[in-house]
Design an enzyme around this catalytic site. Structure first.
Site, short mmCIF file in Angstrom:
data_model
loop_
_atom_site.label_atom_id
_atom_site.label_comp_id
_atom_site.label_asym_id
_atom_site.label_seq_id
_atom_site.Cartn_x
_atom_site.Cartn_y
_atom_site.Cartn_z
N ARG A 83 -43.00 13.38 -25.17
CA ARG A 83 -41.89 13.74 -26.06
C ARG A 83 -41.98 12.97 -27.35
O ARG A 83 -41.67 13.45 -28.55
CB ARG A 83 -40.59 13.85 -25.39
CG ARG A 83 -40.40 14.87 -24.51
CD ARG A 83 -39.25 14.79 -23.64
NE ARG A 83 -38.02 14.50 -24.15
CZ ARG A 83 -37.20 13.72 -23.90
NH1 ARG A 83 -37.12 13.20 -22.57
NH2 ARG A 83 -35.74 13.79 -24.45
N HIS A 112 -26.08 2.95 -17.94
CA HIS A 112 -27.18 3.21 -18.83
C HIS A 112 -26.72 3.92 -20.38
O HIS A 112 -25.48 4.31 -20.39
CB HIS A 112 -27.86 4.49 -18.19
CG HIS A 112 -29.00 4.84 -18.93
ND1 HIS A 112 -30.38 4.27 -18.72
CD2 HIS A 112 -29.15 5.70 -19.79
CE1 HIS A 112 -31.44 4.75 -19.59
NE2 HIS A 112 -30.51 5.39 -20.40
N ASP A 117 -41.20 11.87 -15.33
CA ASP A 117 -40.34 11.58 -16.55
C ASP A 117 -41.17 10.37 -17.67
O ASP A 117 -41.26 10.50 -18.73
CB ASP A 117 -38.99 10.84 -16.33
CG ASP A 117 -38.34 10.52 -17.67
OD1 ASP A 117 -37.96 11.59 -18.46
OD2 ASP A 117 -38.27 9.27 -17.84
N LYS A 120 -34.09 9.31 -13.36
CA LYS A 120 -34.37 7.96 -13.02
C LYS A 120 -33.26 7.10 -12.22
O LYS A 120 -33.47 6.49 -11.36
CB LYS A 120 -34.77 7.03 -14.24
CG LYS A 120 -36.20 7.57 -14.97
CD LYS A 120 -36.26 6.83 -16.30
CE LYS A 120 -35.41 7.61 -17.50
NZ LYS A 120 -35.97 7.31 -18.83
N SER A 160 -34.05 13.51 -18.14
CA SER A 160 -34.87 12.35 -18.24
C SER A 160 -33.95 11.11 -17.73
O SER A 160 -34.68 10.30 -16.68
CB SER A 160 -35.25 12.02 -19.77
OG SER A 160 -35.99 10.76 -19.89
N1 URA Z 1 -33.38 7.58 -22.58
C1 URA Z 1 -34.36 8.18 -21.66
O1 URA Z 1 -34.49 7.64 -20.67
N2 URA Z 1 -34.77 9.37 -21.83
C2 URA Z 1 -34.61 10.15 -23.25
O2 URA Z 1 -34.85 11.17 -23.09
C3 URA Z 1 -33.87 9.55 -24.02
C4 URA Z 1 -33.18 8.14 -23.97
#
Ligand code: URA
Length: 426
Positions: free
Chosen positions: A168, A82, A161, A187, A183
């Site tokens: 946000r 990621h 999220d 996931k 966040s």
């Molecule tokens: N990527 C995400 O999934 N969440 C965030 O808060 C920032 C970048």
């Protein structure tokens, strides 16, 4: 329990209790806590922070709002990557089939671009016929048959999220380490990968502008992943200059295919190979070396199978924007700066990105880079080509590039920042 007392507690710098966290996340997901209350709480968290116990409880509470996936029936170990988001960061595209070619399964749930950073799904959708939305069964079939899958996360994965991130984004509360870490990790933990490599971007084109902030974010995420049983490591990588030579959807697919064919720009190849080695090591796989898999065609074979399995026509020409505009060097000398944020905003304004989630993107739009910092340039020489279907956007993109290109006197020494700045593991 009520939302106002939770907001007041964080406003007054208290630590939230486990009960308060569990309640507020669940109640927000169900619609009992209103958006304006959650935005006040998010701002209080951004301003006053959270201790590790609060971050880990917040992450667990977000995971519990949705389903958890399970890849334990696969014959291969799973490994995912990621990135926290950058400009020209197309590494997921060559990386997933590359790691599959070396012996790990790659379940890559990806997102769309928002703002100046591109999104993997938008890039892949420039391939005619390719589908991002797969059912869980389809995802498992592609993964089993081709070793890698890149697709959209389903609605059931960490729905808290999904809601909170959108909130946000419009309330100035993205840049908070506890909120970013929870966040991303909610996931990734819900996705069920066995190993995870985080590419934490640092620099003008990234969310984290300083190495210290990026280190703290990386340590927080590695801690959350490890505590959840996911073998997690992080690389901190530079994002003050765009990665590779393209920013924009179809342009980035073309460059990714060059890497899979054994070519491509040196920085992109270096990062792709480094991340692949980390993903394989984290999954405990010691098969073929990634450099070999790029040279012997096996990574390309996996790419072709993966894209075809999701309806994509790998041999179809990629879309090309209708209009081009060339940006030339303003002086003779050494190109010492090509700001990632400026290039990212230019690509976005040309139509490669979207301002709101529901906006369409242009497949061919973006920026092609002809010279990277360190190059000797001559006044009038081509530096960038801007691509768009809507030429009225050129002026707006050129405005974004103002101040983003620096040419210093001939002979000015230029020392490039290393691409990989640090590695964080437990
Ligand atoms: N990527 C995400 O999934 N969440 C965030 O808060 C920032 C970048």
């Amino acid at each position: 329990m009520d939302a106002v007392s939770v907001i007041r507690a964080k406003r007054d710098r208290a630590e939230l209790t486990d009960k308060q966290i569990d309640w507020v996340i669940d109640a927000y997901t169900r619609g009992e806590v209103a958006d304006e209350q959650m935005s006040a709480l998010a701002m209080a968290i951004l301003l006053n922070g959270m201790v590790p116990r609060e971050i880990s409880r917040w992450t667990e509470a977000m995971i519990r709002t949705g389903v958890r996936m399970d890849f334990s029936s696969l014959p291969l170990p799973t490994s995912d990557k990621h990135s926290t988001g950058g400009v020209g960061d197309k590494t997921t595209l060559p990386l997933a089939p590359l790691v599959a070619a070396c012996g790990a399964a790659v379940p890559q749930l990806s997102g769309r671009g928002l703002g100046h950073t591109g999104g993997t799904l938008d890039k892949l959708e420039s391939i005619p016929g390719w589908r991002a939305a797969l059912s869980n069964d389809e995802m498992m079939t592609v993964l089993r048959d081709t070793g890698a899958v890149i697709c959209a996360a389903g609605d059931g994965l960490a729905p808290a999220d999904r809601k909170l991130y959108a909130l946000r984004d419009v309330t100035g509360t993205v840049e908070s380490i506890p909120l970013i870490a929870s966040s991303i990790m909610s996931k990734k933990i819900a996705e069920g990968t066995g190993a995870l490599v985080l590419d934490v971007k640092v620099g003008t084109g990234a969310f984290m502008k300083s190495l210290d902030q990026a280190r703290e974010l990386a340590r927080t995420m590695v801690g959350l992943g490890t505590a959840a049983g996911v073998n997690t490591v992080a690389l901190l990588t530079g994002m003050s200059v765009p990665l590779g030579l393209t920013a924009g959807n179809a342009l980035e697919v073309r460059e990714s295919v060059e890497v899979l064919a054994g070519g491509g720009p040196a920085d992109l190849v270096e990062l792709t190979v480094a991340l692949a080695r980390e993903m394989l090591a984290a999954a405990g796989v010691s098969g073929k070396d990634p450099e070999t898999a790029l040279k012997d065609g096996s990574a390309m074979d996996h790419w072709r199978r993966m894209i075809t399995a999701q309806g994509g026509d790998v041999d179809a020409p990629l879309p090309v924007a209708r209009e081009q505009h060339v940006v030339t060097a303003p002086a003779t000398g050494v190109l010492t700066g090509l700001d990632a944020y400026a290039v990212g905003v230019a690509a976005w304004r040309l139509g490669a990105g979207r301002a709101r989630k529901e906006d369409p993107v242009q497949a061919g739009a973006g920026v092609e880079i002809h010279a990277k910092p360190g190059a000797e340039v001559t006044a009038g020489q081509r530096l960038l080509t801007l691509h768009t279907d809507t030429p009225e956007r050129f002026a707006y993109a050129l405005e974004a590039l103002e101040g983003g290109i620096t040419v210093d006197a001939p002979g000015t020494p230029y020392t490039p920042e290393p691409l990989i700045l640090d590695r964080i593991a437990v």
